[in-house]
Design a protein around this motif. Structure first.
Motif, mmCIF file in Angstrom:
data_model
loop_
_atom_site.group_PDB
_atom_site.id
_atom_site.type_symbol
_atom_site.label_atom_id
_atom_site.label_comp_id
_atom_site.label_asym_id
_atom_site.label_seq_id
_atom_site.Cartn_x
_atom_site.Cartn_y
_atom_site.Cartn_z
ATOM 1 N N ARG A 33 44.219 1.667 6.146
ATOM 2 C CA ARG A 33 44.829 2.885 6.669
ATOM 3 C C ARG A 33 45.668 2.576 7.912
ATOM 4 N NH1 ARG A 33 40.468 5.601 7.203
ATOM 5 N NH2 ARG A 33 40.158 5.281 9.442
ATOM 6 N N ALA A 34 45.142 1.713 8.769
ATOM 7 C CA ALA A 34 45.883 1.324 9.971
ATOM 8 C C ALA A 34 47.165 0.586 9.598
ATOM 9 C CB ALA A 34 45.005 0.440 10.856
ATOM 10 N N GLY A 35 47.091 -0.263 8.574
ATOM 11 C CA GLY A 35 48.276 -0.988 8.132
ATOM 12 C C GLY A 35 49.339 -0.058 7.578
ATOM 13 N N ILE A 36 48.909 0.948 6.817
ATOM 14 C CA ILE A 36 49.864 1.926 6.276
ATOM 15 C C ILE A 36 50.541 2.683 7.412
ATOM 16 C CG2 ILE A 36 50.078 4.045 4.916
ATOM 17 C CD1 ILE A 36 47.775 3.005 3.166
ATOM 18 N N THR A 37 49.744 3.068 8.418
ATOM 19 C CA THR A 37 50.297 3.791 9.557
ATOM 20 C C THR A 37 51.337 2.955 10.291
ATOM 21 O OG1 THR A 37 48.229 5.017 9.837
ATOM 22 C CG2 THR A 37 49.727 4.961 11.722
ATOM 23 N N THR A 38 50.993 1.687 10.564
ATOM 24 C CA THR A 38 51.952 0.800 11.235
ATOM 25 C C THR A 38 53.227 0.658 10.420
ATOM 26 O OG1 THR A 38 50.206 -0.468 12.348
ATOM 27 C CG2 THR A 38 52.337 -1.546 12.080
ATOM 28 N N PHE A 39 53.081 0.468 9.110
ATOM 29 C CA PHE A 39 54.254 0.307 8.256
ATOM 30 C C PHE A 39 55.152 1.539 8.310
ATOM 31 C CE2 PHE A 39 56.303 1.092 4.140
ATOM 32 C CZ PHE A 39 57.125 -0.029 4.065
ATOM 33 N N SER A 342 50.471 1.948 16.763
ATOM 34 C CA SER A 342 50.077 3.104 15.958
ATOM 35 C C SER A 342 48.925 2.745 15.033
ATOM 36 C CB SER A 342 51.272 3.623 15.149
ATOM 37 O OG SER A 342 51.746 2.631 14.254
ATOM 38 N N GLY A 343 48.953 1.534 14.463
ATOM 39 C CA GLY A 343 47.854 1.072 13.621
ATOM 40 C C GLY A 343 46.593 0.820 14.428
ATOM 41 N N ILE A 344 46.772 0.281 15.630
ATOM 42 C CA ILE A 344 45.621 0.075 16.518
ATOM 43 C C ILE A 344 44.997 1.423 16.864
ATOM 44 C CG2 ILE A 344 44.936 -0.705 18.822
ATOM 45 C CD1 ILE A 344 47.079 -2.889 18.566
ATOM 46 N N GLY A 345 45.854 2.427 17.067
ATOM 47 C CA GLY A 345 45.355 3.765 17.343
ATOM 48 C C GLY A 345 44.554 4.336 16.187
#
Length: 466
Positions: A33-39, A342-345
């Motif tokens: 989910r974090a990876g999708i957000t970062t992307f 954003s992914g870290i968040g």
């Protein structure tokens, strides 16, 4: 206390053991989910980088070839960062450096784009060498904790400013430099609505709040036919144009960038004596990426009580390796992306987050029309909110001590106002060393940091000399 030391959970699988999911208190769904957000927050580079570089690189079907090479370079950078360094930081061709490549080096200095790619490759080699030798790690260790917290806060301010700018909430103003945009403009009201939605989701502790906020804002923009997409008449924005009238319109056929791959001219870069070009690529990315990686590490809880990060040499080496590979593929410097915050968040704490971003960049070669469905107005709220979260660390700065507080303030304020992380780090380091030295507290500063400050001063003097 770093996240690494907070948990001693027993790994439940080989994947868990390799990435340290349990050790960081994370899970596979959370990392994905974090990876999708970062992307989603950085996927704009798929379209912006080709737009910038196509003004200088003239090959058949330039935009599509540059889009493909951007995706490949980003995927490689993310994969090596995730699989080798095992950090949740995404990499892609950097904004700013691509503009310097296209407008200053190629168009302004009349240097062939192949030679400019050679200069990028050489700068990448220097990155790797300095990382392996431990020089970059030594510089990070020499930076005082007050500046490390300030770098994190400055990146947060930079992210928030970028989000406000992308949404049109903050616009250029000839009288005051910046001003408030039109609140009735579609990107503005959609971004503000998305900001409220995402903030409410985060307040209610909804899992994946940032990602759901991006998707909800996108859907609202499509359903309301808001003019937030590029491609309108005379450069105006337009409503979502759809996927070519059919479901299959979301797919695009990948094109191998044969006119770009392997075209770099390393010998030409060395033969022409382009030391100033190589140095500029090297300097800007060195402090930009170093500041970004340090700030992201602090935000993610990777730094120990002494401000050191694990696997630092490997982490910094991957930055240089990505730059080398990107230049071979035909794009300007590939570097760490501040949007990784954003992914870290979203809770991303391991290399699996970066691997997810890398896989999505590879898939974007097939599904790039789908990526175009996410407007900048939908990702702007994520940047603003993450920027706000990253300001948390500045409370650890000793504001009562002006020798600590002023350099920290300059670091924070310079990043958004000069639109450069490197400038913020530079002003912070120079002012910190100068104040400590002239106030008789010079022993509080590492000799390495004095050396870095001297080099930064020399660079600025050189730039002023033309």
């Amino acid at each position: 206390m770093s996240d690494v030391s907070q948990s001693r959970a027993v790994p439940t699988s080989g994947l868990d053991r390799y990435f340290g999911l349990s050790a960081h208190g994370s899970t596979v769904p959370r990392e994905i989910r974090a990876g999708i957000t970062t992307f989603l927050t950085m996927s704009y580079i798929l379209f912006v980088n080709p737009q910038v570089l196509s003004t200088a690189i003239h090959v058949p079907n330039a935009f599509v070839q540059l889009l493909m090479t951007t995706a490949i370079a980003a995927a490689f950078g993310c994969l090596v960062m995730g699989l080798i360094a095992r950090y949740p930081f995404a990499q892609a061709p950097g904004m700013g450096l691509n503009a310097f490549f296209a407008f200053t080096v190629v168009q302004g200095m009349k240097i062939p784009w192949q030679t400019a790619l050679g200069a990028v490759f050489i700068s990448g080699v220097l990155f790797v060498l300095l990382s392996v030798l431990g020089a970059r790690q030594a510089i990070v260790q020499a930076i005082p904790n007050s500046l490390k917290f300030a770098i994190t806060g400055g990146i947060g301010a930079f992210l928030a400013f970028l989000g406000l700018k992308n949404a049109g909430i903050v616009v250029a103003n000839p009288a005051t430099l910046v001003g408030l945009g039109s609140l009735t403009a579609a990107p503005v009201w959609l971004a503000l609505l998305g900001l409220i939605i995402t903030a409410v989701l985060m307040t209610r502790r909804v899992t994946g709040a940032i990602l759901w906020g991006i998707l909800a804002t996108t859907v609202i923009g499509i359903l309301t036919h808001a003019a937030v997409y590029a491609g309108g008449a005379n450069g105006a924005l337009r409503p979502f144009p759809g996927f070519d009238g059919s479901f299959l319109g979301i797919f695009g056929t990948p094109v191998w960038p044969s006119e770009l791959v392997g075209q770099l001219d390393i010998g030409g870069a060395l033969g022409l004596g382009l030391l100033s070009v190589v140095f500029t690529f090297f300097f800007v990315d060195f402090f930009d990426a170093t500041g970004t990686l340090t700030g992201l590490s602090q935000r993610a809880g990777f730094l120990d009580e002494n401000g050191n990060m694990p696997r630092a040499r490997r982490l910094f080496a991957m930055d240089g390796l990505a730059a080398m590979f990107g230049s071979f593929m035909g794009t300007s410097t590939t570097t760490a992306y501040v949007e990784s915050a954003s992914g870290i968040g979203e809770g991303g704490r391991t290399g699996l987050t970066a691997v997810t971003v890398g896989v999505l960049f590879l898939l974007s070669m097939f599904l790039w029309p789908l990526a175009a469905a996410i407007p900048g107005a939908a990702t702007a709220p994520a940047l603003i909110l993450v920027g706000a979260l990253m300001m948390e660390g500045v409370r650890h700065v000793d504001w009562d001590d002006i020798s600590e507080g002023l350099p920290a303030f300059l670091t924070i304020i310079a990043m958004p106002l000069t639109f450069s992380i490197a400038n913020g780090v530079s002003l912070g380091v120079i002012s910190y060393c100068a104040i400590k030295l002239l106030s008789g507290r010079w022993r509080q500063v590492s000799p390495i940091l004095y050396g870095v400050a001297a080099l930064l001063l020399i660079r600025y003097i050189w730039l002023m000399g033309g």
